[in-house]
Every structure is written in structure tokens, then in C-alpha cells.
Design an enzyme around this catalytic site. Structure first.
Site, mmCIF file in Angstrom:
data_model
loop_
_atom_site.group_PDB
_atom_site.id
_atom_site.type_symbol
_atom_site.label_atom_id
_atom_site.label_comp_id
_atom_site.label_asym_id
_atom_site.label_seq_id
_atom_site.Cartn_x
_atom_site.Cartn_y
_atom_site.Cartn_z
ATOM 1 N N GLU A 215 -29.761 30.834 1.797
ATOM 2 C CA GLU A 215 -30.342 29.464 1.390
ATOM 3 C C GLU A 215 -30.761 29.470 -0.076
ATOM 4 O O GLU A 215 -31.858 29.002 -0.288
ATOM 5 C CB GLU A 215 -31.271 29.037 2.686
ATOM 6 C CG GLU A 215 -30.771 28.944 3.927
ATOM 7 C CD GLU A 215 -31.544 28.845 4.904
ATOM 8 O OE1 GLU A 215 -32.842 28.158 4.566
ATOM 9 O OE2 GLU A 215 -31.568 28.842 6.319
ATOM 10 N N ASN A 256 -25.445 33.618 2.198
ATOM 11 C CA ASN A 256 -25.622 32.933 3.293
ATOM 12 C C ASN A 256 -26.350 31.570 3.052
ATOM 13 O O ASN A 256 -27.441 31.528 2.396
ATOM 14 C CB ASN A 256 -26.250 33.694 4.369
ATOM 15 C CG ASN A 256 -26.285 32.978 5.761
ATOM 16 O OD1 ASN A 256 -24.973 33.025 6.233
ATOM 17 N ND2 ASN A 256 -27.105 32.991 6.514
ATOM 18 N N HIS A 292 -25.156 25.554 11.723
ATOM 19 C CA HIS A 292 -25.736 24.777 12.730
ATOM 20 C C HIS A 292 -25.454 23.498 12.939
ATOM 21 O O HIS A 292 -25.818 22.230 12.143
ATOM 22 C CB HIS A 292 -27.188 24.908 12.237
ATOM 23 C CG HIS A 292 -27.554 26.205 12.260
ATOM 24 N ND1 HIS A 292 -27.550 27.235 13.627
ATOM 25 C CD2 HIS A 292 -28.098 27.118 11.241
ATOM 26 C CE1 HIS A 292 -28.236 28.183 12.976
ATOM 27 N NE2 HIS A 292 -28.516 28.198 11.703
ATOM 28 N N GLU A 320 -24.106 31.832 11.963
ATOM 29 C CA GLU A 320 -25.201 31.436 12.973
ATOM 30 C C GLU A 320 -24.670 30.059 13.628
ATOM 31 O O GLU A 320 -25.597 29.053 13.523
ATOM 32 C CB GLU A 320 -26.454 31.057 11.902
ATOM 33 C CG GLU A 320 -26.836 32.220 10.967
ATOM 34 C CD GLU A 320 -28.097 31.644 10.393
ATOM 35 O OE1 GLU A 320 -28.834 30.786 10.478
ATOM 36 O OE2 GLU A 320 -28.298 32.514 9.285
ATOM 37 N N ASP A 322 -24.017 27.559 16.298
ATOM 38 C CA ASP A 322 -24.567 26.587 17.528
ATOM 39 C C ASP A 322 -23.964 25.295 17.157
ATOM 40 O O ASP A 322 -23.893 24.682 16.160
ATOM 41 C CB ASP A 322 -25.971 26.785 17.679
ATOM 42 C CG ASP A 322 -26.814 26.453 16.532
ATOM 43 O OD1 ASP A 322 -26.594 25.814 15.821
ATOM 44 O OD2 ASP A 322 -27.915 27.367 16.582
#
Length: 401
Positions: A215, A256, A292, A320, A322
Site C-alpha cells: 500500500e 501489493n 477487496h 486478498e 473478498d
């Protein structure tokens, strides 16, 4: 198509250019200057223009697991015998990819949960959600603890699964001694290098990937004003990658971030950064795309954006994933969620350098979403009772397409 071992970046070269390359080692590709001779019983197989690999027989899709002896005393029961139906990782492996899940240490006491988590037919790779982060591993300067991270490494090893390291340098979950230390550039650089070197060396040979920098950007594409950027400057990113590579020459090194799934200012900024790092010969191997997402709001530019990232000569990993919904859950939302998961998986399947997908825990029971996004949740392919939701079938279908 990539084989899974090459995608995870865990090939071991046998030595100098004149030596034979060991199984799963690189034996060719644009820019490659090492040996092209494979060890007995293996053949040099072209994966893409940039990578050829020594493979046994005609095919192999096994994940690398550690051969290093662990000092931890943790023990785990291995997963039950495979069922007659193929799991998500089995399906992913057919195209040379992997399918994985994140987890966290408190969850490992839930035996019903771990019976699924430890099934390598479903999950070929595991990501520790928190126990490898800075606050968990170096809570005070120069004092390191690896217990939490090692517990998850041991669990994965016991079940024949690979491990993603998450993460080395991030603005969040930093202990106060880092953020409030008022260190000068040279001192903070040394602190960062020592942290990276210590963690990567400790797990050298045991991990398939590391999220080296996490990030680094704001959503508008500007650099995040974290303590590393404000003190060291943009160079902290390249220094971090070079330090990690020096500590482990074989693990795949990733940058990432979130909100880079589709095209936009942040994705463009990351593209430009990785292009710059590649031009400077920085050892960056992959872009981690968190994923996300929100039900009904999946970007339409996933595939084009990921293909553009891959054009830089790096792999792309969905790290990651979802897809959350506004509660209460309805059948319509579940069906849309299933379609959205299929869209994401299909985009990965259509980008040759998209190496795999990790969901950010597989079950709603342990999802981070409800505690983070008020009124939202049910983001995972398994529900809180560890039952498969419609998303599971849609993921399986997309992996099989």
C-alpha cells in the site's frame, strides 16, 4: 501456460551457467544468462518468452513446500484424504495457477475450520493475515519474535501447502518506536533493512512469495506519506526490494495494493512505478492485487488492467480477494456475488501471467469485513457455518473454463 512452481518463483538453480539446472529451475528465456542444461530426468520447457523451466516428465503442478527443519514445537493434524470432487486449488493447478486462503492464529484452534483450511485440494497456499507484520515480529527495536508466523508456516507445511509472506514494509501496524522515533534517513534506512533481512532470512527457503512493500499509494496516485516515504523518499521501495532479494535469492517478491483492480489513477501510478523499478533492475517479480470488492461494483477493466501490469514482465497475483455486500444477505445478492467472483476469476484465467488467487479468509466466520465496514459483510465463498455459498460453484466453474 505457466507451471505453478515457476509462478510461485521458488525454482532453485543448480549453480553457475555451466552447471546443470535442478528440477523447477529456470533454463531459458529473454534476458536469461544461466545454464540451459537440465538435471537428469528433467526437460527444459518453455513457459513464456521470458521463462523456460526444467520440469520432470511431461507436466507438474506441485507447490513448493519447505524442506527446512522448523524449530517450532507446533504440531498439526494433516488434512483428510481428498474427496471425490475436485477442490478449487486442484482446478486452479490444471492451468498452472494456485488458489489459496488467508488465515490468522486464533482461528487455528477451530478444528472444523482448520479441516477445510488445511485441505490442499481447496487451498494450495496460505497467507498469515497478521503474524508476519512489523508490530508482530519486531515490537521493540532489534527484538524479534517469529512464533505467530511460524505457527502458520508449520500448519501449511504439515498439509503440503505453500506460504505467502505478508508483509515487510507497510504504513500500518507499525510499532510506535518506528513511527515516532524521529530517525534520520540513514538510521531509518538501516532499521528497515535490518527488519527485512531478519524476517526474510529467518524464513528463507520456506516461503513462496513475500509482499515486500504494501500500500505505497494514495487513491489519487500520489505516494502515501508514510514514515518511510517522508524520511527516506521514494527510494525506500527499491531499497526494500533489493534488501529482500539479498536475503533470499529465490522467493518471489511482490508489491501489493488495493483499489488497483481496475484502471484508474492509482493503477497508473503503480504501473509507472513498477516500470521505473524494472528499468533500474530492481528485483520485483509480481504485483499483488488485493481485491477487496463490493457486490455489483466489480470494475469492468480487470482483465485489461492486469494484462497491462503483466506487460511489464512481472506476474500478477490476486492476494486478498473478498466481495462484500450490504446486509442483510438476500438470494439476489448471493447470486450477484457468485457472478462477481466468476468475473474476477475469469479475468485472472485470461491473463497468462496471473499466477493465482488468494481469498482473504475463506469463511464469513472469520472475515475482517463486518468489523471494518459497518453494515456490510458475508464477503467470502463459505458462510459462517463453513458451508459453501453459490460463489464457490461459480469460482469452480470459472477455474474450469
Amino acid at each position: 501456460m505457466h507451471t505453478l512452481s515457476s509462478l510461485l518463483g521458488v525454482a532453485l538453480l543448480a549453480g553457475a551457467a555451466s552447471a546443470q539446472v535442478a528440477v523447477w529451475g529456470q533454463c531459458g528465456g529473454i534476458g536469461y544468462s544461466g545454464s540451459t542444461s537440465c538435471a537428469s530426468g528433467t526437460t527444459c520447457v518453455k513457459v513464456n518468452d521470458y521463462y523456460s523451466q526444467c520440469q520432470p516428465g511431461s507436466s507438474a503442478t506441485t507447490l513448493k513446500t519447505s524442506t527446512t527443519t522448523n524449530t517450532s514445537t507446533s504440531t498439526f493434524t494433516t488434512s483428510p484424504s481428498p474427496s471425490s470432487s475436485a477442490g478449487l486449488n486442484v482446478l486452479a493447478e490444471k492451468s498452472g495457477r494456485y488458489f489459496g486462503s488467508a488465515t490468522d492464529n486464533p482461528e487455528l484452534t477451530d478444528t472444523a475450520y482448520t479441516a477445510i483450511l488445511g485441505d490442499k485440494n481447496e487451498f494450495g497456499i496460505i497467507t498469515p493475515g497478521n503474524s508476519m507484520k512489523w508490530d508482530a515480529t519486531e515490537p521493540s527495536r532489534g527484538t524479534f519474535t517469529f512464533t505467530g508466523g511460524q505457527q502458520i508456516v508449520d500448519f501449511a507445511n504439515a498439509n503440503g501447502q505453500a506460504i505467502r509472506g505478508h508483509n515487510l514494509v507497510w504504513h500500518s501496524q507499525l510499532p510506535a518506536w518506528v513511527t515516532s522515533g524521529n530517525f534520520d534517513k540513514a538510521t531509518l534506512t538501516s532499521i528497515m533493512q535490518n527488519h527485512i533481512t531478519t524476517l526474510v532470512t529467518h524464513w528463507k527457503g520456506q516461503l513462496a512469495q513475500w509482499d515486500v512493500v504494501n500500500e505505497a499509494f494514495n487513491d489519487d496516485g500520489t505516494f502515501r506519506q508514510n514514515v518511510f516515504y517522508t524520511t527516506i523518499g521514494e527510494d525506500y521501495i527499491q531499497i526494500a526490494f533489493e534488501t529482500a532479494r539479498a536475503a533470499d535469492p529465490d522467493v518471489k517478491l511482490c508489491i501489493n495494493d488495493y483499489n488497483i483492480e481496475g484502471s484508474g489513477a492509482k493503477a497508473t501510478a503503480l504501473y509507472n512505478l513498477v516500470s521505473k523499478l524494472k528499468a533500474a533492475n530492481a528485483p520485483i517479480d509480481c504485483i499483488g492485487i488485493q481485491g477487496h470488492l463490493i457486490v455489483g461494483e466489480v470494475p469492468s477493466t480487470l482483465q485489461a488492467n492486469w494484462a497491462q501490469f503483466a506487460s511489464l514482465g512481472v506476474d500478477v497475483a490476486i492476494t486478498e480477494l473478498d466481495i462484500r455486500m450490504t446486509l442483510p444477505e438476500t438470494d439476489a445478492l448471493l447470486q450477484q456475488q457468485a457472478k462477481d467472483y466468476a468475473t474476477v476469476v475469469a479475468a485472472c484465467m485470461n491473463v497468462s501471467r496471473c499466477i493465482g488467487i488468494t481469498i482473504w479468509d475463506y469463511t464469513d466466520k472469520y472475515s475482517w469485513v463486518p468489523q471494518t465496514f459497518s453494515g456490510q459483510g458475508d464477503a467470502c465463498p463459505w458462510d459462517s457455518n463453513l458451508q459453501k455459498k453459490p460463489a464457490y460453484a461459480s469460482i469452480a466453474s470459472a477455474l474450469s473454463a
